[in-house]
Scaffold this motif. Sequence first.
Motif, mmCIF file in Angstrom:
data_model
loop_
_atom_site.group_PDB
_atom_site.id
_atom_site.type_symbol
_atom_site.label_atom_id
_atom_site.label_comp_id
_atom_site.label_asym_id
_atom_site.label_seq_id
_atom_site.Cartn_x
_atom_site.Cartn_y
_atom_site.Cartn_z
ATOM 1 N N THR A 56 -8.803 -2.119 3.983
ATOM 2 C CA THR A 56 -8.499 -1.589 5.314
ATOM 3 C C THR A 56 -7.469 -2.484 5.970
ATOM 4 O OG1 THR A 56 -10.758 -0.761 5.541
ATOM 5 C CG2 THR A 56 -9.460 -0.998 7.567
ATOM 6 N N ILE A 57 -6.328 -1.901 6.300
ATOM 7 C CA ILE A 57 -5.346 -2.618 7.115
ATOM 8 C C ILE A 57 -5.733 -2.331 8.552
ATOM 9 C CG2 ILE A 57 -2.920 -2.856 7.746
ATOM 10 C CD1 ILE A 57 -2.261 -1.935 4.847
ATOM 11 N N ARG A 58 -6.115 -3.365 9.250
ATOM 12 C CA ARG A 58 -6.662 -3.220 10.602
ATOM 13 C C ARG A 58 -5.563 -2.834 11.592
ATOM 14 N NH1 ARG A 58 -11.387 -6.193 11.711
ATOM 15 N NH2 ARG A 58 -10.935 -5.412 13.789
ATOM 16 N N GLU A 59 -5.660 -1.625 12.130
ATOM 17 C CA GLU A 59 -4.639 -1.115 13.040
ATOM 18 C C GLU A 59 -4.464 -1.996 14.263
ATOM 19 O OE1 GLU A 59 -5.401 2.983 13.951
ATOM 20 O OE2 GLU A 59 -4.990 3.625 11.897
ATOM 21 N N ASP A 60 -5.565 -2.544 14.790
ATOM 22 C CA ASP A 60 -5.454 -3.380 15.985
ATOM 23 C C ASP A 60 -4.617 -4.622 15.691
ATOM 24 O OD1 ASP A 60 -7.578 -4.183 14.257
ATOM 25 O OD2 ASP A 60 -8.621 -5.212 15.890
ATOM 26 N N ARG A 61 -4.823 -5.235 14.541
ATOM 27 C CA ARG A 61 -4.048 -6.428 14.184
ATOM 28 C C ARG A 61 -2.627 -6.054 13.778
ATOM 29 N NH1 ARG A 61 -8.696 -8.553 10.305
ATOM 30 N NH2 ARG A 61 -10.352 -8.651 11.860
ATOM 31 N N LEU A 62 -2.490 -4.906 13.108
ATOM 32 C CA LEU A 62 -1.166 -4.447 12.688
ATOM 33 C C LEU A 62 -0.274 -4.203 13.892
ATOM 34 C CD1 LEU A 62 0.716 -3.512 10.399
ATOM 35 C CD2 LEU A 62 -0.323 -1.237 10.611
#
Length: 114
Positions: A56-62
């Motif tokens: 999972t590429i974390r959208e919030d961090r991205l």
Amino acid sequence: MPTDSEVACFEAGIKFGTLYHQFTGTPVDRESAPGLERAMEEAIENQPHCVEASVTIREDRLDDAIDPAIGYTELRGPLMDAEITVVYEGITARTRMELEEGYPRMRVERVERE
């Protein structure tokens, strides 16, 4: 000689090394993140003894990492969470990588005999 449990954990470590070092630096944005997640999962699942990989590429961090001037960022460990399951000689090693105190920590969650 290592035990089957030790080999299963070693195999999981190899998979995390591949995941982390093969894909770090890949250009990523919100649109390409789902495809990159799938590509990483499939690449790891192709390796011996791996029965499941979830990235999972974390959208919030991205979102925080994307450079607005260019519209993307490079994939880094802190941007992703992952789970990898390895089965070796009837031993299942369930492992996880997630951000802990600012560092993407990789660890063995459980080792169990099937």
